[in-house]
Design a protein around this motif. Sequence first.
Motif, PDB file in Angstrom:
ATOM      1  N   ASN A 166       0.837  -1.203   0.000  1.00 31.26           N
ATOM      2  CA  ASN A 166       0.000   0.000   0.000  1.00 31.26           C
ATOM      3  C   ASN A 166       0.878   1.262   0.000  1.00 31.26           C
ATOM      4  N   TYR A 167       1.872   1.239   0.875  1.00 36.06           N
ATOM      5  CA  TYR A 167       2.739   2.411   0.991  1.00 36.06           C
ATOM      6  C   TYR A 167       3.569   2.610  -0.291  1.00 36.06           C
ATOM      7  N   LEU A 168       4.072   1.486  -0.805  1.00 32.29           N
ATOM      8  CA  LEU A 168       4.874   1.590  -2.029  1.00 32.29           C
ATOM      9  C   LEU A 168       4.029   2.136  -3.182  1.00 32.29           C
ATOM     10  N   ALA A 169       2.771   1.698  -3.238  1.00 30.29           N
ATOM     11  CA  ALA A 169       1.875   2.210  -4.273  1.00 30.29           C
ATOM     12  C   ALA A 169       1.640   3.708  -4.113  1.00 30.29           C
ATOM     13  N   LEU A 170       1.594   4.146  -2.850  1.00 30.71           N
ATOM     14  CA  LEU A 170       1.455   5.587  -2.600  1.00 30.71           C
ATOM     15  C   LEU A 170       2.706   6.336  -3.061  1.00 30.71           C
ATOM     16  N   VAL A 171       3.854   5.715  -2.791  1.00 30.83           N
ATOM     17  CA  VAL A 171       5.126   6.360  -3.153  1.00 30.83           C
ATOM     18  C   VAL A 171       5.233   6.535  -4.666  1.00 30.83           C
ATOM     19  N   ILE A 172       4.836   5.482  -5.400  1.00 30.24           N
ATOM     20  CA  ILE A 172       4.934   5.596  -6.861  1.00 30.24           C
ATOM     21  C   ILE A 172       3.668   6.241  -7.465  1.00 30.24           C
ATOM     22  N   LYS A 173       2.789   6.685  -6.571  1.00 27.23           N
ATOM     23  CA  LYS A 173       1.607   7.462  -6.951  1.00 27.23           C
ATOM     24  C   LYS A 173       0.644   6.693  -7.854  1.00 27.23           C
ATOM     25  N   GLU A 183      -2.715   5.463  -7.455  1.00 26.57           N
ATOM     26  CA  GLU A 183      -3.827   5.588  -6.518  1.00 26.57           C
ATOM     27  C   GLU A 183      -4.700   4.341  -6.459  1.00 26.57           C
ATOM     28  N   LYS A 184      -5.028   3.817  -7.650  1.00 31.47           N
ATOM     29  CA  LYS A 184      -5.929   2.661  -7.686  1.00 31.47           C
ATOM     30  C   LYS A 184      -5.293   1.448  -7.022  1.00 31.47           C
ATOM     31  N   LEU A 185      -4.031   1.242  -7.314  1.00 36.61           N
ATOM     32  CA  LEU A 185      -3.309   0.119  -6.722  1.00 36.61           C
ATOM     33  C   LEU A 185      -3.227   0.292  -5.205  1.00 36.61           C
ATOM     34  N   ALA A 186      -2.961   1.525  -4.785  1.00 35.69           N
ATOM     35  CA  ALA A 186      -2.873   1.814  -3.348  1.00 35.69           C
ATOM     36  C   ALA A 186      -4.197   1.494  -2.671  1.00 35.69           C
ATOM     37  N   ARG A 187      -5.279   1.863  -3.316  1.00 36.20           N
ATOM     38  CA  ARG A 187      -6.601   1.624  -2.732  1.00 36.20           C
ATOM     39  C   ARG A 187      -6.884   0.127  -2.626  1.00 36.20           C
ATOM     40  N   THR A 214      11.937   4.952  13.639  1.00 34.79           N
ATOM     41  CA  THR A 214      11.340   4.684  12.321  1.00 34.79           C
ATOM     42  C   THR A 214      10.384   5.806  11.918  1.00 34.79           C
ATOM     43  N   PHE A 215       9.779   6.446  12.912  1.00 37.03           N
ATOM     44  CA  PHE A 215       8.944   7.610  12.603  1.00 37.03           C
ATOM     45  C   PHE A 215       9.790   8.711  11.960  1.00 37.03           C
ATOM     46  N   ILE A 216      10.986   8.912  12.516  1.00 43.60           N
ATOM     47  CA  ILE A 216      11.890   9.930  11.946  1.00 43.60           C
ATOM     48  C   ILE A 216      12.284   9.531  10.517  1.00 43.60           C
ATOM     49  N   VAL A 217      12.582   8.238  10.337  1.00 44.77           N
ATOM     50  CA  VAL A 217      12.905   7.761   8.981  1.00 44.77           C
ATOM     51  C   VAL A 217      11.728   8.062   8.053  1.00 44.77           C
ATOM     52  N   GLY A 218      10.555   7.798   8.550  1.00 45.78           N
ATOM     53  CA  GLY A 218       9.349   8.052   7.760  1.00 45.78           C
ATOM     54  C   GLY A 218       9.213   9.508   7.378  1.00 45.78           C
ATOM     55  N   GLU A 219       9.529  10.400   8.327  1.00 46.55           N
ATOM     56  CA  GLU A 219       9.442  11.831   8.018  1.00 46.55           C
ATOM     57  C   GLU A 219      10.443  12.219   6.933  1.00 46.55           C
ATOM     58  N   MET A 220      11.620  11.596   7.003  1.00 50.73           N
ATOM     59  CA  MET A 220      12.627  11.865   5.964  1.00 50.73           C
ATOM     60  C   MET A 220      12.087  11.424   4.596  1.00 50.73           C
ATOM     61  N   LEU A 221      11.462  10.233   4.586  1.00 49.69           N
ATOM     62  CA  LEU A 221      10.896   9.727   3.325  1.00 49.69           C
ATOM     63  C   LEU A 221       9.739  10.605   2.851  1.00 49.69           C
ATOM     64  N   LEU A 222       8.885  10.990   3.789  1.00 52.95           N
ATOM     65  CA  LEU A 222       7.723  11.802   3.422  1.00 52.95           C
ATOM     66  C   LEU A 222       8.144  13.142   2.835  1.00 52.95           C
ATOM     67  N   ARG A 223       9.216  13.704   3.396  1.00 53.91           N
ATOM     68  CA  ARG A 223       9.716  14.978   2.869  1.00 53.91           C
ATOM     69  C   ARG A 223      10.098  14.833   1.402  1.00 53.91           C
ATOM     70  N   ARG A 224      10.754  13.712   1.135  1.00 50.92           N
ATOM     71  CA  ARG A 224      11.238  13.508  -0.239  1.00 50.92           C
ATOM     72  C   ARG A 224      10.100  13.184  -1.195  1.00 50.92           C
ATOM     73  N   LYS A 225       9.215  12.295  -0.725  1.00 52.58           N
ATOM     74  CA  LYS A 225       8.270  11.698  -1.662  1.00 52.58           C
ATOM     75  C   LYS A 225       6.962  12.466  -1.802  1.00 52.58           C
ATOM     76  N   PHE A 226       6.546  13.137  -0.733  1.00 56.33           N
ATOM     77  CA  PHE A 226       5.202  13.696  -0.784  1.00 56.33           C
ATOM     78  C   PHE A 226       5.152  15.220  -0.624  1.00 56.33           C
ATOM     79  N   ASP A 227       5.790  15.709   0.451  1.00 56.15           N
ATOM     80  CA  ASP A 227       5.564  17.094   0.809  1.00 56.15           C
ATOM     81  C   ASP A 227       6.022  18.083  -0.254  1.00 56.15           C
ATOM     82  N   THR A 228       7.052  17.714  -0.997  1.00 51.44           N
ATOM     83  CA  THR A 228       7.562  18.657  -1.996  1.00 51.44           C
ATOM     84  C   THR A 228       7.014  18.358  -3.379  1.00 51.44           C
ATOM     85  N   ALA A 229       5.993  17.512  -3.405  1.00 50.89           N
ATOM     86  CA  ALA A 229       5.429  17.139  -4.698  1.00 50.89           C
ATOM     87  C   ALA A 229       4.793  18.338  -5.388  1.00 50.89           C
TER      88      ALA A 229
END
Lengths: 253, 392
Positions: B150-157, B159-163, B377-392
């Motif tokens: 689910n998360y990987l599908a979100l990362v590669i954007k 949506e349908k697969l993620a759902r 791991t939450f901190i790792v997640g924030e690092m990933l989220l910064r890269r993958k989502f927030d600056t999209a």
Amino acid sequence: MKIKQLEKLANEGVESLSSKDRRQFLKFGLSVTGVFLGGTILSLASAKKAQGALSGGKILTTPYPYTPHYTMVIRESDCIDCELCLEACRSTNHVPPEGYRTTILERSVPVTPTERERVFMPILCNQCNSPSCVRACPTTATYKDKETGIVRMDISKCIGCKTCMVACPYDARYFDEAIRAIDKCNFCYDTKLKESGGKTTACASACPAGVRVFGDLKDPESYAYKILHTPDKVFWVLRPEKNTMPNVFYVNR
Amino acid sequence: MNFYQTKNTGLSHSINLFPFLAFFAILSGIGLSFGLHSLWVGHHHTFGTTREVPWGLLVTPYVFFACISTGLCIVSSIGQIFRVEVFQPIIPRTVFLAIVTMATGLMCIMLELENPWRVGLNAMFSPQFSSNIWWKTTIYSLYLIFMVFNYLALVIKKEKLARLCAIIPLITVTMGNLNMKSDMGLLGSRGFWSENYMPIYFLGLSVLTGCAVIILFSWIARKLNKVQGTDCAMEDKALTATGKIFIFALIGILYFTGIKVMGGFFPLSTTNPEAMYLLVQGGFANFFWIGESGLAVVLPLLLILIAGVKNIPMMALASASCLIGSFVLYYDLVIVGQLIPHFSHYNVVGLPQYYTYHPSLHEIMITSGSIFFFLATFIVGEMLLRRKFDTA
């Protein structure tokens, strides 16, 4: 009594209902409304059976399912707490000092409002016909032997989750550090029972007072069979409310 | 619909997360090394558990994190599966936290086992289908795999697969959660867990703690990322909506807490009078009244009712209180039922009224290590989220 006669009787009302009856009625109501069902149907394997009925307990009324169907009758009032059975169990089954397969509890039982009697109650694995430990074990490390019905251990499968210890209502299991697995009484399956050709266990043969009577419920010549099938003989099992249907029975003389 | 519609949040001003990661990772490593030591020398020498009380402190973080993960999965499904738009900004973080909480929970239970290396093969090739423990562990393992997809599908954007990947975990984890009652309730000698309300109680607790985690950690992430004002307006709406579910869950759990109080004071209202007495009026009364009732339910409810669901810092405080209280609640749930002696009604001489259990240093350190593992791991997640989502 016929229905017409019943109809003529006066209504007793609900005042005379005991709180237990009320609770049972309420439970039935809850099961109808589905709240109770939420606890059973929604679970993948219902706890209801293992939990047991609130009152009494199931008794095995069908023919004994195993051949031989091993049992032990404890003649409780004859136990003098000499502990020779415990010693025999330890030495025969290599039980480490930190654990035990069987022990003797001392009870102070009220016999009159002012008097109490000391009773020694040997306890061991009850080799239940409906064992909650077997049901709880995730890897079938503990199982009912298909031939004898003895609850045995396959230590190579034991993951050490100790769920069976939590599940056992008789505190009959312990973790053996040496084998890194749960150990328990198996009626000396791989030791004394094998040596004696299925006739006795270490504790039963060591008891000087004949308190522990080992036998086969399928064999009418077995002394244990005879005790349990004596007319008017009162016998009981431990914690019957757990519905485990034990194969260890208690009698007085 | 777009799961990734968070704005550019000005992350150039955000805090460097690496020192946090290093700090939590070191603490986690220290804590978990106690677990490895226990495996090496045997739990008998390092744990406070006994023959009579075989399950100790480590079962608590397992249940705690597994229930949180369930709650997070449910919250994420509102936006992902049921397409409620207001929840969509928090989906990536919620899914990630659901993964790491379940991983943390499973790690705790593995360290609680004496022979964890035997689990894989024996669970697969020698399963006991009547065992609730087997079902729960299997379900949670499958859940974890699908949540990663689910998360990987979100990362590669996608949506349908993620759902699609979100639907299976939602079903499985809900089954696992409802199974938890029987998982514990089947344990014949311990009636404490067999109360009929337990499945709904567990589900309510899961939603409660899931909401608390997403509120608290979204707020912490906001502080770490130095996001404020209009940059987080959409997330504010999502957290406010989550806050409303949080209130609903708090009221539900308050009701169940009331049932426990009834059981503690009126023995006829429960099938487990000894355990309920011990919990409500006996040796665990402080844990119950301060932890389970005060910190987990009453204080958060008061804070949110006074400050309102739009006050995110106050909601975060309420969530922190709720999580601490819930941990105590799960501890009570695991331990109290085991403290009732097996032959308590047999007039046994020398038998204590209750068995005792005290967590050992090793158990405390492993539990702390698992919590720090989650934070790392939450901190790792924030690092990933910064890269993958927030600056999209």
